[in-house]
Design an enzyme around this catalytic site. Structure first.
Site, PDB file in Angstrom:
ATOM      1  N   ILE A 150       1.087  -1.378  -0.146  1.00 38.51           N
ATOM      2  CA  ILE A 150      -0.422   0.146  -0.499  1.00 38.51           C
ATOM      3  C   ILE A 150       0.618   0.915  -0.145  1.00 38.51           C
ATOM      4  CG2 ILE A 150      -2.096  -1.296   1.125  1.00 38.51           C
ATOM      5  CD1 ILE A 150      -1.027   0.289   3.608  1.00 38.51           C
ATOM      6  N   GLU A 151       2.192   0.948   0.518  1.00 35.89           N
ATOM      7  CA  GLU A 151       2.861   2.517   0.473  1.00 35.89           C
ATOM      8  C   GLU A 151       3.420   3.013  -1.307  1.00 35.89           C
ATOM      9  OE1 GLU A 151       3.996   4.380   2.626  1.00 35.89           O
ATOM     10  OE2 GLU A 151       2.602   3.623   4.505  1.00 35.89           O
ATOM     11  N   SER A 152       3.697   1.536  -1.965  1.00 41.04           N
ATOM     12  CA  SER A 152       4.781   1.499  -2.770  1.00 41.04           C
ATOM     13  C   SER A 152       4.485   1.237  -4.025  1.00 41.04           C
ATOM     14  CB  SER A 152       6.045   1.739  -2.360  1.00 41.04           C
ATOM     15  OG  SER A 152       6.512   0.604  -2.634  1.00 41.04           O
TER      16      SER A 152
END
Length: 440
Positions: A150-152
């Site tokens: 979900i971050e990158s």
């Protein structure tokens, strides 16, 4: 930034309210019977362009569609009870509760982001072993390996709108706090191994503060200060879902996105998503360098694709390994290591003047004095001629020894490579043993 518009209200407290969902290109709107809405931002890893993933070297060269996957490109819909049961079956320490927010993010992954999920399922073969080892080292629940999803979107070169960088999306200050070097040549936030250990260390520290993994990952998103503020405003509540209304917009969608990421990375097949097939590259090895070297030098001499070198060494921002500053690592396919060692002199010398252009020494040219009279000009010319004769009388030449380089000759004779080239009309680094060259 794309946004997820959701009304939460009683849903987060476990109550069931009829809702109406409308899907648009960049947002989802959920409205209750009173027509109330709330805007919640998705994590940036869910809004990045899939084309950026397709440009990664490992995606282009090591991930291919599965020609044998005959699943229909249709996203089936299941009963709420089935989603709850699947989340409950996940082998996790962290709770994976279901609510309408989680459902909408699952729908986003299984619908609009199907292609991204397919790529991430293939790319996880490169990164998950690294994440798991780092998390194990700090005794972190392994389900947190999906945080970079979900971050990158598992893109090591991802940079957010506010400058968070790498797989784990470290901000500059936090990265440096956890030992990640960042300067003009190096950004270790992009290094999958170093950044993973830094992230595990940071998560461990956050758990010592909050003692709850939901609050930990929320703090990872918006910082511990914002979590403490939300706890205070909620009347000293330490439950993520109780402090939810007091969190920043993106953080309200962060834990639901994390739960949805765990769901889709485990139940992709039930949604007819075919993972990309991974052709893992050859084993890699690391060598330490104490001299600067440009990726182009390595690629040209060893016959490598420069993009592969970049992929294996994403921490170097300008394609330069800065070994002159301190011993620095270079990762290469294991099959190239012996060749690099055998040809390192050739590599370091290849086009170094152009690729590594930092001058070690420069001459200062004095400004010319204006000419007032012919006699003064003649006097200066006479003095210059005298100096020229003196320089000529002290000229010195040496014979090039076998294995000599211009830099070694310059060092022995207390001069510079630039002066040697100028005196002898040499271009590049080509000199031959037995030949005499002027040193002054």
């Amino acid at each position: 930034m794309k946004k997820l518009n959701i009304f939460i209200a009683a849903t987060l407290l476990g109550l069931s309210l009829p809702v109406q969902a409308q899907f648009e290109d960049d947002e989802i709107t959920v409205t209750n019977e009173q027509g109330e809405e709330e805007v919640i931002e998705l994590p940036e890893g869910m809004t990045s362009n899939v084309d950026s993933l397709l440009q990664l070297y490992h995606t282009k060269n090591n991930l291919v569609p599965d020609a044998d996957c005959a699943l229909p490109d249709v996203n089936p819909v299941f009963e709420t009870s089935e989603y709850k049961a699947r989340l409950n079956r996940l082998p996790t320490i962290m709770e994976m509760p279901y609510n309408e927010v989680v459902q909408k993010v699952i729908d986003r992954y299984s619908g609009q982001l199907r292609r991204t999920v397919s790529i991430m399922l293939g790319a996880q073969n490169f990164y998950m072993p690294i994440f798991e080892q780092a998390l194990e080292t700090y005794n972190i629940p392994l389900e947190l390996k999906y945080l970079p999803v979900i971050e990158s979107s598992l893109n090591p070169n991802a940079v957010s709108r506010v400058g968070a960088t790498g797989l784990w999306q470290f901000m500059l200050a936090t990265g440096k706090q956890y030992g990640l070097e960042v300067n003009s040549l190096v950004d270790e936030r992009r290094d999958p191994i170093k950044a993973s250990y830094a992230a595990a260390h940071y998560l461990s520290d956050l758990y010592r503060i909050f003692g709850d993994w939901n609050l930990v990952i929320a703090a990872y998103n918006c910082g511990p200060e914002n979590i403490n503020k939300a706890i205070h405003r909620a009347g000293d509540q330490h439950d993520y879902w109780k402090i939810y209304p007091y969190l920043p917009r993106e953080t309200r969608g962060y834990v639901p996105a994390f739960i949805a990421a765990n769901y889709i990375m485990n139940y992709y097949c039930e949604h007819n998503i075919c993972p990309m097939i991974t052709n893992l590259p050859s084993n890699t090895d690391t060598i330490m360098l104490n001299r600067d070297v440009h990726f182009e030098q390595i690629a040209q001499v060893l016959g490598m694709d420069i993009n592969q070198i970049r992929e294996l060494n994403p921490q170097y921002r300008r394609d330069i390994v800065n070994g002159n500053t301190k011993p620095s690592s270079l990762k290469l396919p294991a099959s190239y290591i012996a060749s690099f060692i055998d040809k390192q002199d050739e590599i370091f010398n290849y086009n170094s003047d152009m690729l590594l252009s930092k001058r070690a020494e420069v001459e200062v040219v004095e400004p010319q004095q204006p000419t007032y009279t012919r006699s003064r000009a003649s006097s200066r010319s006479s003095k210059k001629a005298s100096k020229s004769r003196k320089r000529g009388s002290s000229a010195k030449s040496v014979t090039v020894r076998r294995g000599d380089t211009l830099s070694e000759i310059a060092k022995r004779n207390h001069t510079t490579v630039a002066k040697l080239r100028k005196l002898n009309g040499i271009k590049g680094n080509n000199i031959h043993a037995g030949k005499k060259i002027k040193v002054k």
